[in-house]
Design a protein around this motif. Structure first.
Motif, mmCIF file in Angstrom:
data_model
loop_
_atom_site.group_PDB
_atom_site.id
_atom_site.type_symbol
_atom_site.label_atom_id
_atom_site.label_comp_id
_atom_site.label_asym_id
_atom_site.label_seq_id
_atom_site.Cartn_x
_atom_site.Cartn_y
_atom_site.Cartn_z
ATOM 1 N N VAL A 59 6.660 -10.037 -5.603
ATOM 2 C CA VAL A 59 6.308 -11.450 -5.530
ATOM 3 C C VAL A 59 7.519 -12.361 -5.404
ATOM 4 O O VAL A 59 7.562 -13.235 -4.539
ATOM 5 N N SER A 60 8.562 -12.151 -6.236
ATOM 6 C CA SER A 60 9.640 -13.152 -6.159
ATOM 7 C C SER A 60 10.444 -13.014 -4.865
ATOM 8 O O SER A 60 10.952 -14.007 -4.355
ATOM 9 N N SER A 61 10.523 -11.792 -4.298
ATOM 10 C CA SER A 61 11.187 -11.654 -2.992
ATOM 11 C C SER A 61 10.428 -12.435 -1.931
ATOM 12 O O SER A 61 11.027 -13.145 -1.108
ATOM 13 N N ILE A 62 9.092 -12.282 -1.939
ATOM 14 C CA ILE A 62 8.281 -12.970 -0.933
ATOM 15 C C ILE A 62 8.378 -14.487 -1.104
ATOM 16 O O ILE A 62 8.502 -15.240 -0.144
ATOM 17 N N ARG A 63 8.397 -14.927 -2.361
ATOM 18 C CA ARG A 63 8.564 -16.358 -2.634
ATOM 19 C C ARG A 63 9.890 -16.867 -2.062
ATOM 20 O O ARG A 63 9.947 -17.892 -1.392
ATOM 21 N N ARG A 64 10.948 -16.087 -2.313
ATOM 22 C CA ARG A 64 12.272 -16.482 -1.838
ATOM 23 C C ARG A 64 12.260 -16.584 -0.315
ATOM 24 O O ARG A 64 12.782 -17.541 0.267
ATOM 25 N N MET A 65 11.634 -15.593 0.329
ATOM 26 C CA MET A 65 11.566 -15.584 1.789
ATOM 27 C C MET A 65 10.842 -16.826 2.306
ATOM 28 O O MET A 65 11.302 -17.496 3.227
#
Ligand SMILES: Nc1ncnc2c1ncn2[C@@H]1O[C@H](COP(=O)(O)OP(=O)(O)OP(=O)(O)O)[C@@H](O)[C@H]1O
Ligand SMILES: [Mg+2]
Length: 438
Positions: free
Chosen positions: A333-339
């Motif tokens: 989730v946090s990787s996708i948010r960052r992206m």
């Protein structure tokens, strides 16, 4: 063309490879059996019965009527065929049927008299009526004399046996194919960054070998990612101290130098550079902290997208989201948010009015991030993914980032087994297309 009609799965294909030849063999054997053996048998049987009947007719022709009953009696004893006499009225040549054509044609060849052939209503007996002298000779005998019963036995046995064979084949094939399916799932999971910790090599030697090779490959790729991230974050970390020292030294320059006209501009530029380097390192460390360590979880991607966009709406930023399908998907989730933040920030920074769209196409989820800016010329679209690559070499830290946004976005998408591409947006600016497997 023929490929279109072939079954897709290995299981059905292997089953076909087994079943089709067996079926063919059976059809060929059955054909030969019917054509040759069965035909021969029927011909022999028909010939025998026709011969018996013809023999009786010829005998009856030669004896005076007084002796006829005894001839018939002897015949019945010897052959087990029922014979009786009836009036001529009971003979109706139109009532003949095409039962036992073989027998009829053989009998026709042997006697000159007219006859009819019928089956009794229960189908067990055959009735032959012959117009003989002024009487009708009625002959009744079991159809077994003309029909070979082995046919049904033959068919039952062959098909019963093939059914048994098919069942055994299905059970064995299932067991052979299961390890291949497991390997495919593990490889697919690894591709999209999902862990399959309990995967072990199973099954036939070749499949085990492939599974073992996959496990080794997976380990090597993981180790490489870890080494790269560890090394880069190590370097970034180590650079922070000297950079802080440089910043401090710049601030503490003696006044006779810092106030000099020719030095002021140089010092400002140095300050900017140091700030930019610190920014880069911060960005990179933020990214490296999450990478490879975050676990995937199942989440509603549409909800996540709405949540990200609502942050911008709260800050009065022109971002709108369109959800065409709801989709649940396994993600970090946090990787996708960052992206998503990186891409929406880009759209707002280099364009204006950002449109985010989510839709499901086949087995993929697509996210489009459109803007109404100037876009990126086609020949530059690959270049901007490179680390620290910026098209507008601004040193101004307000408009200028460090050039890691797209690099990180691509890393994140690839770690999820997806692809990212830049296109011209129908809205006028750039479209970033992200395709993630569901
Ligand atoms: N939506 C866009 N429209 C036009 N140009 C873009 C767009 N997005 C990115 N670019 C160009 O691609 C370059 C690289 O983008 P990237 O996000 O990787 O870095 P950045 O935005 O410069 O810095 P960072 O995101 O690390 O703060 C940008 O400098 C910009 O020139
Ligand atoms: Mg950016």
């Amino acid at each position: 063309m023929s490929k279109k009609y072939l079954p897709k799965s290995l299981f059905t294909r292997s089953l076909l490879i087994l079943v089709v030849p067996t079926l063919l063999i059976q059809i060929v054997t059955a054909y030969i059996f019917f054509e040759r053996h069965w035909d021969n048998v029927t011909r022999h049987m028909s010939g025998a019965l026709a011969g018996d009947v013809a023999f009786l007719i010829n005998q009856l022709k030669d004896v005076p009527s007084k002796q006829k009953p005894s001839v018939v009696g002897e015949f019945e004893m010897a052959t087990g065929i029922d014979v009786s006499f009836e009036n001529l009225e009971s003979f109706n040549p139109k009532k003949s049927s095409d039962y036992f054509p073989e027998f009829q044609s053989l009998l026709r060849a042997k006697i000159k008299e007219k006859f009819t052939v019928q089956k009794t209503t229960d189908g067990e007996y055959i009735e032959v009526k012959i117009a003989f002298a002024s009487q009708v000779l009625r002959i009744i005998t079991s159809v077994k004399r003309l029909e070979s019963r082995t046919t049904t036995i033959f068919i039952t046995w062959t098909f019963g046996a093939s059914l048994l064979f098919l069942m055994v084949a299905i059970i064995f094939l299932r067991n052979q194919i299961r390890p291949i399916t497991r390997l495919a799932i593990a490889a697919d999971n690894f591709g999209r960054g999902v862990d399959t910790p309990d995967f072990r090599p199973h099954g036939a030697t070749e499949v085990r070998k492939a599974a073992r090779a996959f496990i080794i490959m997976r380990e090597r790729i993981r180790r490489q990612i870890r080494t790269r991230t560890d090394m880069l974050s190590g370097i970034s970390h180590d650079l922070r101290t000297p950079l802080t020292r440089m910043k401090l030294q710049l601030a503490m320059l003696p006044e006779d130098i810092s106030k000099r006209d020719d030095m002021q501009e140089v010092i400002a530029e140095l300050n900017d550079d140091v700030a930019q380097m610190q920014n880069m390192i911060k960005e990179y460390l933020d990214f490296a902290r999450d990478e490879g360590r975050e676990e995937t979880i199942k989440i509603q991607l549409d909800e996540l997208l709405k949540d990200v966009v609502s942050d911008y709406e709260r800050m009065q930023q022109p971002v709108v989201v369109t959800i065409k399908n709801k989709v649940e998907i396994e993600l970090r989730v946090s990787s996708i948010r960052r992206m998503l933040h990186n891409l929406i920030d880009n759209a707002l920074r280099y364009g204006k009015n950002c449109h985010v769209t989510l839709q499901v196409i086949g087995s993929y989820t697509e996210i489009w991030i459109d803007d109404e800016g100037a876009g990126i010329p086609e020949e530059k679209r690959e270049e901007v993914f490179k680390p620290f690559k910026r098209l507008e070499p601004s040193r101004n830290s307000k408009t200028g980032g460090v050039g890691l946004g797209l690099t990180i976005a691509r890393d994140v998408v690839m770690a999820h087994g997806g692809i990212i591409a830049l296109e011209a947006s129908p809205a006028g600016g750039l479209r970033v297309l992200i395709r993630l497997p569901i």
